[in-house]
Motif scaffolding. Structure first.
Motif, PDB file in Angstrom:
ATOM      1  N   PRO A 126       6.630   5.675 -17.222  1.00 46.47           N
ATOM      2  CA  PRO A 126       5.505   5.109 -16.471  1.00 46.47           C
ATOM      3  C   PRO A 126       4.544   4.309 -17.341  1.00 46.47           C
ATOM      4  O   PRO A 126       4.046   3.270 -16.912  1.00 46.47           O
ATOM      5  N   GLY A 127       4.287   4.767 -18.559  1.00 51.90           N
ATOM      6  CA  GLY A 127       3.350   4.061 -19.432  1.00 51.90           C
ATOM      7  C   GLY A 127       3.816   2.645 -19.702  1.00 51.90           C
ATOM      8  O   GLY A 127       3.101   1.670 -19.452  1.00 51.90           O
ATOM      9  N   PHE A 133       3.549  -4.229 -15.840  1.00 53.23           N
ATOM     10  CA  PHE A 133       3.159  -4.755 -14.521  1.00 53.23           C
ATOM     11  C   PHE A 133       1.671  -5.125 -14.475  1.00 53.23           C
ATOM     12  O   PHE A 133       1.291  -6.117 -13.862  1.00 53.23           O
ATOM     13  N   ARG A 134       0.828  -4.303 -15.125  1.00 52.48           N
ATOM     14  CA  ARG A 134      -0.609  -4.568 -15.098  1.00 52.48           C
ATOM     15  C   ARG A 134      -0.902  -5.925 -15.753  1.00 52.48           C
ATOM     16  O   ARG A 134      -1.614  -6.759 -15.193  1.00 52.48           O
ATOM     17  N   ASP A 159       1.436   5.228  -5.130  1.00 51.87           N
ATOM     18  CA  ASP A 159       0.118   4.579  -5.112  1.00 51.87           C
ATOM     19  C   ASP A 159      -0.024   3.569  -6.247  1.00 51.87           C
ATOM     20  O   ASP A 159      -0.562   2.483  -6.064  1.00 51.87           O
ATOM     21  N   GLU A 160       0.468   3.960  -7.415  1.00 53.23           N
ATOM     22  CA  GLU A 160       0.396   3.075  -8.579  1.00 53.23           C
ATOM     23  C   GLU A 160       1.206   1.791  -8.306  1.00 53.23           C
ATOM     24  O   GLU A 160       0.782   0.689  -8.647  1.00 53.23           O
ATOM     25  N   ILE A 161       2.363   1.935  -7.681  1.00 51.15           N
ATOM     26  CA  ILE A 161       3.199   0.777  -7.340  1.00 51.15           C
ATOM     27  C   ILE A 161       2.447  -0.143  -6.376  1.00 51.15           C
ATOM     28  O   ILE A 161       2.418  -1.359  -6.545  1.00 51.15           O
ATOM     29  N   ALA A 162       1.791   0.445  -5.400  1.00 53.12           N
ATOM     30  CA  ALA A 162       1.050  -0.342  -4.406  1.00 53.12           C
ATOM     31  C   ALA A 162      -0.082  -1.126  -5.086  1.00 53.12           C
ATOM     32  O   ALA A 162      -0.375  -2.259  -4.716  1.00 53.12           O
ATOM     33  N   SER A 217       5.560   3.441   4.230  1.00 58.55           N
ATOM     34  CA  SER A 217       4.284   3.667   4.923  1.00 58.55           C
ATOM     35  C   SER A 217       3.160   2.858   4.273  1.00 58.55           C
ATOM     36  O   SER A 217       2.118   2.653   4.874  1.00 58.55           O
ATOM     37  N   ARG A 218       3.368   2.393   3.041  1.00 57.63           N
ATOM     38  CA  ARG A 218       2.368   1.541   2.387  1.00 57.63           C
ATOM     39  C   ARG A 218       2.693   0.055   2.535  1.00 57.63           C
ATOM     40  O   ARG A 218       2.088  -0.794   1.896  1.00 57.63           O
TER      41      ARG A 218
END
Lengths: 503, 96
Positions: A126-127, A133-134, A159-162, A217-218
């Motif tokens: 994830p890091g 992506f950021r 949530d992070e992906i969104a 759902s997002r």
């Protein structure tokens, strides 16, 4: 937001009516999608058969760690989940990845899509994944972002992906039954433990399904990839397909297992076979229904660069990128111009297609379909039979022309005056390269190419496949339909094709 | 008391991320464990984390040189089959 469920039913074109955009000589593979989703995918090389001739993609290998073991993957080389076996040449840090992406985007303005696909699982890193992506969301806003995952960590990162404006996620889901899962996944790493067998598979499946629901759902587009493993999950994938579509996946892409002993994977070493072209096609037809959007999928490596089917990674190794000085603001202006040109071209092609009276309407509705192999490039019949590294397989029917798959061949012609010994088997080989290539085309009744030699012509005819070099440089779908119409007019489609029973 | 990484390591970073003691560091030709920091996860986890996530058999060993993930334990390939494959040169795993 609820994403619409896509059923296996053909798009409504019955009752004499004609879905506005689904009625060219080639049925538009995206026509069944709601406008909002179609707008997102129609210029994406991985989702649009048209677009992949013009737009390019790249993957950056920033995610080496993995949290599960798949029996088709060998971590000593690479992950074959979304990337072909073979070493990822260079693992990149997020900073290096950013630099490489800017360099490629400036050099190949057609590059519109950046994916993180491995070589491990992006969400097990994830890091590194989200740092990349950021920076991209901030600095290269004209690049679409995608990520693929095995799904184990997906619920916790939805949530992070969104947040990062990632609009496409691919989840590899090979089963929904833990008993089957245990035959595909020997273990997972979960809550600080290695969990084996059915229990591990059960947790993985649960997380994949939760993650899929969390993303749809997002409002995030989700594609599901499945690896077809004969005798393990082949029948089961039909159930997988129904479930993932019901949960809002907009696309189910069934890919063939790649398993060779020399890859060192469990399946390769244990001689698990991959599917035949016919088995793959039958299952893709069953699972995708009318959606032929992914038939051009090339199972790219985790560090692929360029148009689908090509890899320009060697032009962008870190030592070369280090000396490049990229002004991304200026590059964005150039990129915009190139993208606009391509989109105009695609739109005028789509409009021209829609305006033409389709040839297929003059063919009786009960006429049998025919498979044709095409030596094509950039959407036209362009290659010499002996130079084709792959054949594109199309099906012509009274409903139009649709792309089915690509089949790889071996190169037997070195471009000399004669084709050398390509047609003759070496002493220790049961078949010549040419014979093997012809076997690759089983099920096809016609081969379209720009040119073909005397020897392969005779061998193809003997195998019941008609070579045709009369449509050189014509758009593939027009050429396929023209040949189908000729066969129909000549009464050849009244009799069952020799090759048809295997298709 | 500390674990070690062997030449089997493929530098996949998985152990680096999960070590509770930050005992693992990048090195050439492969990652290494700082034996002053490694506790074999005693007090933190039931299993040493590097060995719990490592995808490669025989890449993590204890002080006696015993592999925490011996041949066949991660792939599920039976030992007889592994021996056969090793004879054909298809696998390089050291057999016990």
């Amino acid at each position: 937001m609820d994403l619409p469920v896509i059923s296996n039913a053909p798009v409504a074109a019955e009752g004499g009516g004609c879905a506005s955009s689904g009625c060219g000589s080639a049925p538009d593979a995206l026509a069944h999608l709601p406008d909002e989703i179609r707008a997102k995918v129609q210029d994406h090389p991985c989702y649009s058969e048209d677009a992949h001739h013009y737009f390019a993609r790249m993957h950056v290998a920033v995610a080496p760690a993995c949290n599960i073991q798949c029996n088709y993957c060998n971590r000593k080389y690479d992950c074959s989940n979304e990337s072909r076996p073979g070493v990822v040449s260079e693992l990149l840090t997020p900073d290096q990845a950013l630099k490489k992406i800017k360099a490629v985007a400036a050099e190949i303005p057609q590059m519109t899509v950046l994916g993180i696909a491995g070589p491990g699982d992006p969400l097990a890193n994830p890091g590194r994944t989200f740092e990349t992506f950021r920076m991209l969301s901030e600095q290269t806003p004209d690049i679409k972002l995608c990520v693929s995952t095995n799904g184990l960590n997906l619920p916790q990162y939805a949530d992070e992906i969104a947040k990062h404006n990632i609009d496409h996620v691919t989840i590899t889901i090979n089963c929904v039954d833990p008993e089957i899962g245990a035959k595909i996944y020997p273990w997972i790493y979960w809550n600080n433990k290695r969990i084996r067998g059915v229990e591990g598979a059960r947790i993985l499946i649960e997380q994949q399904q939760k993650g899929l629901e969390a993303l749809t759902s997002r409002g995030i587009l989700v594609k599901v990839n499945s690896v077809l493993i004969p005798g393990v999950n082949d029948e089961h994938l039909k159930e997988v397909s129904k479930i993932v579509k019901a949960k809002g996946a907009f696309l189910h892409n069934v890919m063939p297992l790649i398993a060779e002993a020399e890859h060192g994977t469990y399946y390769g070493l244990m001689a698990q076979r991959g599917p035949t072209d016919e088995e793959l096609q039958a299952l893709q037809d069953e699972c995708a229904g009318d959606m032929s959007m992914m038939r051009h999928c090339r199972q790219c490596r985790a560090d692929a660069v360029g148009l689908l089917g090509e890899d320009r990674g060697d032009e962008f190794t870190m030592d070369k990128i280090d000396v490049m000085d990229v002004d991304y603001e200026a590059a964005m202006v150039r990129r915009k111009a190139v993208h606009d040109d391509i989109i105009n071209k695609l739109e005028s092609e789509r409009a021209a297609k829609a305006a033409k009276v389709p040839v297929h309407l003059s063919i009786a509705a009960d006429t049998r379909p025919v498979l044709m192999a095409v030596a094509g490039k950039n959407g036209v019949v362009a290659e010499h039979f002996g130079h084709a590294r792959e054949f594109l397989i199309y099906e012509a029917s009274p409903e139009g022309v649709r792309f089915i798959s690509h089949r790889k061949t071996e190169l037997y012609c070195a471009g000399l005056d004669t084709c050398g010994d390509g047609g003759v088997a070496a002493e220790d080989e049961p078949e010549s390269v040419l014979e093997r290539n012809i076997r690759t085309l089983s099920g096809c009744e016609v081969v379209l190419c720009s040119k073909i030699g005397f020897e392969p012509w005779g061998m193809l005819e003997a195998a019941g496949i008609q070579p045709n070099g009369e449509h050189a440089m014509e758009p593939i779908e027009d050429a396929v339909m023209a040949v189908y119409k000729e066969m129909y007019d000549a009464g050849k489609l009244a009799v069952p094709g020799q090759a048809r029973q295997v298709a | 008391m500390a674990l070690q990484i062997t030449a089997q390591c493929v530098n996949c970073w998985a152990c680096y991320d999960v070590c509770p003691n930050d005992a693992i560091y990048e090195d050439k030709p492969h990652f290494l464990i700082d034996d002053a920091k490694c506790t074999e996860c005693l007090g933190d986890h039931a299993d040493p984390q590097c060995a719990a996530i490592c995808p490669i058999e025989c890449a993590i060993i204890d002080e006696l040189g015993e592999a925490l993930n011996p041949p066949g334990s991660l792939t599920g390939i039976p030992l007889e089959k592994l021996a056969e494959l090793a004879a054909q040169g298809l696998v390089t795993t050291e057999l016990p």
